[in-house]
Write a protein that holds these residues in place. Structure first.
Motif, PDB file in Angstrom:
ATOM      1  N   ILE A  62      47.049  65.198  13.332  1.00 27.26           N
ATOM      2  CA  ILE A  62      46.902  66.651  13.400  1.00 27.26           C
ATOM      3  C   ILE A  62      45.840  67.078  12.395  1.00 27.26           C
ATOM      4  O   ILE A  62      45.941  66.783  11.201  1.00 27.26           O
ATOM      5  N   VAL A  63      44.812  67.770  12.880  1.00 31.19           N
ATOM      6  CA  VAL A  63      43.726  68.248  12.036  1.00 31.19           C
ATOM      7  C   VAL A  63      43.693  69.769  12.118  1.00 31.19           C
ATOM      8  O   VAL A  63      43.933  70.348  13.179  1.00 31.19           O
ATOM      9  N   GLN A  64      43.375  70.413  11.013  1.00 35.29           N
ATOM     10  CA  GLN A  64      43.319  71.874  10.981  1.00 35.29           C
ATOM     11  C   GLN A  64      41.878  72.349  10.813  1.00 35.29           C
ATOM     12  O   GLN A  64      41.081  71.719  10.120  1.00 35.29           O
ATOM     13  N   ALA A  65      41.583  73.483  11.456  1.00 32.54           N
ATOM     14  CA  ALA A  65      40.239  74.056  11.372  1.00 32.54           C
ATOM     15  C   ALA A  65      40.347  75.574  11.487  1.00 32.54           C
ATOM     16  O   ALA A  65      41.442  76.131  11.592  1.00 32.54           O
ATOM     17  N   ALA A  66      39.200  76.240  11.495  1.00 33.53           N
ATOM     18  CA  ALA A  66      39.172  77.706  11.408  1.00 33.53           C
ATOM     19  C   ALA A  66      39.256  78.372  12.773  1.00 33.53           C
ATOM     20  O   ALA A  66      38.764  77.869  13.780  1.00 33.53           O
ATOM     21  N   HIS A  67      39.862  79.546  12.767  1.00 33.64           N
ATOM     22  CA  HIS A  67      39.946  80.434  13.926  1.00 33.64           C
ATOM     23  C   HIS A  67      39.979  81.867  13.389  1.00 33.64           C
ATOM     24  O   HIS A  67      40.649  82.145  12.400  1.00 33.64           O
ATOM     25  N   ALA A 106      33.150  73.808   9.768  1.00 31.85           N
ATOM     26  CA  ALA A 106      32.745  72.396   9.762  1.00 31.85           C
ATOM     27  C   ALA A 106      33.910  71.467  10.057  1.00 31.85           C
ATOM     28  O   ALA A 106      33.727  70.399  10.652  1.00 31.85           O
ATOM     29  N   ALA A 107      35.127  71.850   9.654  1.00 34.33           N
ATOM     30  CA  ALA A 107      36.289  71.009   9.946  1.00 34.33           C
ATOM     31  C   ALA A 107      36.513  70.884  11.444  1.00 34.33           C
ATOM     32  O   ALA A 107      36.845  69.808  11.958  1.00 34.33           O
ATOM     33  N   GLY A 108      36.308  71.981  12.168  1.00 31.98           N
ATOM     34  CA  GLY A 108      36.426  71.933  13.618  1.00 31.98           C
ATOM     35  C   GLY A 108      35.350  71.073  14.249  1.00 31.98           C
ATOM     36  O   GLY A 108      35.593  70.362  15.234  1.00 31.98           O
ATOM     37  N   LEU A 109      34.155  71.126  13.685  1.00 29.88           N
ATOM     38  CA  LEU A 109      33.050  70.317  14.177  1.00 29.88           C
ATOM     39  C   LEU A 109      33.374  68.829  14.051  1.00 29.88           C
ATOM     40  O   LEU A 109      33.175  68.046  14.998  1.00 29.88           O
ATOM     41  N   LEU A 110      33.897  68.424  12.884  1.00 33.75           N
ATOM     42  CA  LEU A 110      34.238  67.019  12.667  1.00 33.75           C
ATOM     43  C   LEU A 110      35.405  66.585  13.547  1.00 33.75           C
ATOM     44  O   LEU A 110      35.405  65.484  14.104  1.00 33.75           O
ATOM     45  N   ALA A 111      36.403  67.445  13.684  1.00 28.30           N
ATOM     46  CA  ALA A 111      37.556  67.110  14.522  1.00 28.30           C
ATOM     47  C   ALA A 111      37.148  66.936  15.973  1.00 28.30           C
ATOM     48  O   ALA A 111      37.639  66.034  16.672  1.00 28.30           O
ATOM     49  N   THR A 112      36.251  67.774  16.433  1.00 27.57           N
ATOM     50  CA  THR A 112      35.790  67.687  17.821  1.00 27.57           C
ATOM     51  C   THR A 112      35.080  66.368  18.084  1.00 27.57           C
ATOM     52  O   THR A 112      35.276  65.733  19.126  1.00 27.57           O
ATOM     53  N   GLN A 113      34.261  65.941  17.138  1.00 26.02           N
ATOM     54  CA  GLN A 113      33.579  64.658  17.316  1.00 26.02           C
ATOM     55  C   GLN A 113      34.587  63.516  17.346  1.00 26.02           C
ATOM     56  O   GLN A 113      34.440  62.566  18.133  1.00 26.02           O
ATOM     57  N   ARG A 114      35.630  63.602  16.549  1.00 27.46           N
ATOM     58  CA  ARG A 114      36.666  62.568  16.560  1.00 27.46           C
ATOM     59  C   ARG A 114      37.394  62.541  17.903  1.00 27.46           C
ATOM     60  O   ARG A 114      37.764  61.468  18.405  1.00 27.46           O
ATOM     61  N   PRO A 159      53.807  53.505  23.876  1.00 26.40           N
ATOM     62  CA  PRO A 159      52.727  53.624  22.886  1.00 26.40           C
ATOM     63  C   PRO A 159      51.978  54.942  23.046  1.00 26.40           C
ATOM     64  O   PRO A 159      51.826  55.459  24.157  1.00 26.40           O
ATOM     65  N   LEU A 160      51.501  55.453  21.931  1.00 26.31           N
ATOM     66  CA  LEU A 160      50.878  56.771  21.919  1.00 26.31           C
ATOM     67  C   LEU A 160      49.921  56.859  20.735  1.00 26.31           C
ATOM     68  O   LEU A 160      50.221  56.374  19.648  1.00 26.31           O
ATOM     69  N   GLU A 161      48.762  57.472  20.953  1.00 27.10           N
ATOM     70  CA  GLU A 161      47.800  57.683  19.869  1.00 27.10           C
ATOM     71  C   GLU A 161      46.926  58.874  20.218  1.00 27.10           C
ATOM     72  O   GLU A 161      46.899  59.328  21.368  1.00 27.10           O
ATOM     73  N   GLY A 162      46.242  59.399  19.223  1.00 29.40           N
ATOM     74  CA  GLY A 162      45.329  60.488  19.523  1.00 29.40           C
ATOM     75  C   GLY A 162      45.187  61.481  18.397  1.00 29.40           C
ATOM     76  O   GLY A 162      45.625  61.252  17.262  1.00 29.40           O
ATOM     77  N   LEU A 163      44.571  62.631  18.718  1.00 32.58           N
ATOM     78  CA  LEU A 163      44.260  63.649  17.721  1.00 32.58           C
ATOM     79  C   LEU A 163      44.189  65.013  18.378  1.00 32.58           C
ATOM     80  O   LEU A 163      43.604  65.163  19.462  1.00 32.58           O
ATOM     81  N   VAL A 164      44.788  66.004  17.730  1.00 32.39           N
ATOM     82  CA  VAL A 164      44.633  67.383  18.174  1.00 32.39           C
ATOM     83  C   VAL A 164      44.217  68.222  16.975  1.00 32.39           C
ATOM     84  O   VAL A 164      44.491  67.882  15.822  1.00 32.39           O
ATOM     85  N   VAL A 165      43.544  69.338  17.252  1.00 31.49           N
ATOM     86  CA  VAL A 165      43.078  70.235  16.197  1.00 31.49           C
ATOM     87  C   VAL A 165      43.731  71.591  16.398  1.00 31.49           C
ATOM     88  O   VAL A 165      43.764  72.120  17.515  1.00 31.49           O
ATOM     89  N   THR A 166      44.272  72.149  15.316  1.00 35.36           N
ATOM     90  CA  THR A 166      44.945  73.437  15.375  1.00 35.36           C
ATOM     91  C   THR A 166      44.437  74.347  14.267  1.00 35.36           C
ATOM     92  O   THR A 166      43.648  73.933  13.409  1.00 35.36           O
ATOM     93  N   ARG A 167      44.879  75.573  14.284  1.00 32.36           N
ATOM     94  CA  ARG A 167      44.452  76.566  13.297  1.00 32.36           C
ATOM     95  C   ARG A 167      45.072  76.259  11.941  1.00 32.36           C
ATOM     96  O   ARG A 167      46.184  75.749  11.856  1.00 32.36           O
ATOM     97  N   TYR A 168      44.350  76.591  10.869  1.00 32.36           N
ATOM     98  CA  TYR A 168      44.902  76.443   9.534  1.00 32.36           C
ATOM     99  C   TYR A 168      46.269  77.129   9.467  1.00 32.36           C
ATOM    100  O   TYR A 168      46.439  78.273   9.888  1.00 32.36           O
ATOM    101  N   GLY A 169      47.257  76.423   8.935  1.00 35.04           N
ATOM    102  CA  GLY A 169      48.595  76.966   8.815  1.00 35.04           C
ATOM    103  C   GLY A 169      49.500  76.682   9.996  1.00 35.04           C
ATOM    104  O   GLY A 169      50.693  76.957   9.941  1.00 35.04           O
ATOM    105  N   SER A 184      37.477  78.233  19.441  1.00 37.61           N
ATOM    106  CA  SER A 184      36.831  78.112  18.126  1.00 37.61           C
ATOM    107  C   SER A 184      37.165  76.793  17.444  1.00 37.61           C
ATOM    108  O   SER A 184      36.407  76.317  16.603  1.00 37.61           O
ATOM    109  N   LEU A 185      38.290  76.185  17.819  1.00 40.16           N
ATOM    110  CA  LEU A 185      38.703  74.938  17.174  1.00 40.16           C
ATOM    111  C   LEU A 185      37.949  73.729  17.720  1.00 40.16           C
ATOM    112  O   LEU A 185      37.702  72.764  17.000  1.00 40.16           O
ATOM    113  N   LEU A 186      37.605  73.771  19.017  1.00 39.74           N
ATOM    114  CA  LEU A 186      36.765  72.729  19.617  1.00 39.74           C
ATOM    115  C   LEU A 186      35.324  73.193  19.533  1.00 39.74           C
ATOM    116  O   LEU A 186      34.869  73.989  20.355  1.00 39.74           O
ATOM    117  N   VAL A 187      34.608  72.714  18.569  1.00 44.06           N
ATOM    118  CA  VAL A 187      33.233  73.185  18.387  1.00 44.06           C
ATOM    119  C   VAL A 187      32.279  71.993  18.387  1.00 44.06           C
ATOM    120  O   VAL A 187      32.341  71.109  17.532  1.00 44.06           O
TER     121      VAL A 187
END
Length: 432
Positions: free
Chosen positions: A85-90, A95-103, A65-75, A127-130
């Motif tokens: 997989i969530v994308q945010a700015a670099h 704001a997308a990075g802010l929401l992903a970090t809280q998740r 079993p496996l679950e979770g979330l990572v945030v990467t750069r747009y594209g 910059s992605l973990l904000v």
């Protein structure tokens, strides 16, 4: 004397760069470092330009079993079945990075000693973990980040400041995972490969202090809002320190690093019949000054056969900096190359490439560029003054006009800058 033509050298340079990038692909290096499955849940978290590719490599080699979330750069998104997989700015957070970090913080908020957290961390994670520190806003973080990127500060200095203005960097994410077992898998993009500097060390202890961060912002004359300065001066931004019980028992494993990429490029050079020499995997300093220095070494090799005999390749990695004075388009690799070309002044025996292994040099979707002995002559033929372009920090504009940019698209990895200088045997003259 070599009989190869400039186009042959262009192809060799690009082959070396491509080999360096390929050697750092998560699918190749990550599976070797996976742990045994836990009794409880397995939670995957992460951030960085390579984090999505790391997540997919983990999924493909994890049967439980496996679950979770990572945030990467747009594209840089890579489809995964079990990991979000969530994308945010670099390089400037959004704001997308802010929401992903809280998740991500929510995902590790209620774990037990039977659970396992696997943190996938690579360059770009800063910059992605904000998560701004108490009393700070996203706008505060953005303003500091923009200034740091233009200041000429080293990546270690920039990340020291970022750690002390955050609620997740500097070991705080690692502490939030307690009491679960924590394994951090790292792809290094920093000179020296210090875990605390990769994505600003979200899961590892940080020995630096708020006083260190304050000294850096004052050294580079970074303007701070009252709230930011208060956080540093009061010590409220202190990070998680070595010996913190919440990090006891956590593991950190480096799955690939710049040295490995340089070694892969060296193998390509040797297969082409050229001796290869790795000067350093951690060169730092102003990009234009590094360009001048390596031009001096290359010139000595070409003209005097010292300290190496041509034909040969000089390889180096690390991360230079640019103190922005002009209005050009950056970035640090093309600034290095332009300074190198100007210093070589058309010496016929030398070709070079420099690029960021993540495919993005500065703020442009361009990895880097190539120089040839006729680079300056072709520029003058187009009415472009190389020195003026350098003074204006306009490396991308200069090399795009010549058709010498190196464009890769998202490489899904990041082991910092790559530089290769090919020096041929035979007479070394200047181009007219």
């Amino acid at each position: 004397m070599t009989t190869e033509t400039p186009i042959d050298r262009r192809q060799l340079l690009r082959s070396m760069f491509d080999a360096a990038v390929a050697s750092a692909q998560p699918a190749l290096c990550l599976p070797l470092f996976l742990p045994a499955q836990p009794k409880g849940r397995t939670i995957v978290i992460g951030a960085g330009k390579a984090s999505a590719a790391m997540a997919r490599a983990l999924e493909e080699h994890w049967s439980g079993p496996l679950e979770g979330l990572v945030v990467t750069r747009y594209g840089y998104e890579v489809p995964c079945k079990r990991i979000n997989i969530v994308q945010a700015a670099h390089p400037v957070p959004d704001a997308a990075g802010l929401l992903a970090t809280q998740r991500i913080l929510d995902a590790v908020s209620d774990l037990t000693p039977d659970d396992l957290v696997i943190a996938l961390i690579s360059g770009g994670g800063s910059s992605l973990l904000v998560a701004p520190g108490p009393g700070l806003t996203l706008a505060d973080k953005q303003a500091v980040n923009v200034q740091l990127l233009k200041s000429g500060a080293s990546i270690s200095e920039m990340n020291c400041v970022r750690r002390h203005l955050s609620s997740i960097k500097g070991g705080r994410l690692g502490a939030a995972c307690h009491p679960a077992r924590l394994l951090t898998l790292l792809i290094s993009d920093v000179p020296g490969d210090a875990p605390v500097d990769i994505a600003s060390g979200p899961t590892v202890a940080d020995p630096s202090t708020c006083a260190d961060a304050l000294a850096i912002v004052d050294r580079y004359r970074i303007e701070l809002s009252p709230a930011v300065r208060s956080m540093l001066e009061s010590g409220q931004g202190e990070s998680v320190k070595p010996g913190d019980l919440r990090l006891v028992g956590s593991e950190t494993r480096m799955i690939t690093a710049p040295q490995m990429a340089l070694e892969a490029a060296a193998r390509v050079a040797r297969s082409a019949g050229l001796a290869s020499y790795i000067l350093s995997d951690s060169l730092e300093g102003e990009a234009r000054e590094v360009g001048k220095t390596l031009a001096g070494i290359a010139r000595q090799v070409a003209l005097h056969g010292q300290p190496f005999t041509p034909p040969c390749v000089l390889l180096s990695g690390g991360e230079t900096t640019v103190t922005v004075q002009g209005t050009g388009r950056g970035g640090r690799n093309v600034e290095f190359l332009l300074a190198l070309a100007v210093a070589l002044d058309g010496l016929t025996a030398i070709h070079a490439i420099a690029g960021d292994t993540d495919g993005v040099d500065g703020a442009e979707e361009i990895a880097g560029a190539v120089i040839t002995p006729d680079t300056l002559a072709r520029a003058w033929g187009l009415g472009i003054n190389p020195r003026a372009s350098l003074d204006n920090n306009d490396g991308h504009g200069f090399f795009q006009a010549l058709g010498d940019s190196v464009v890769t698209g998202p490489t899904l990895t990041n082991v910092n800058d790559f530089r290769a200088i090919v020096i041929d045997a035979g007479p070394a003259d200047r181009m007219p």
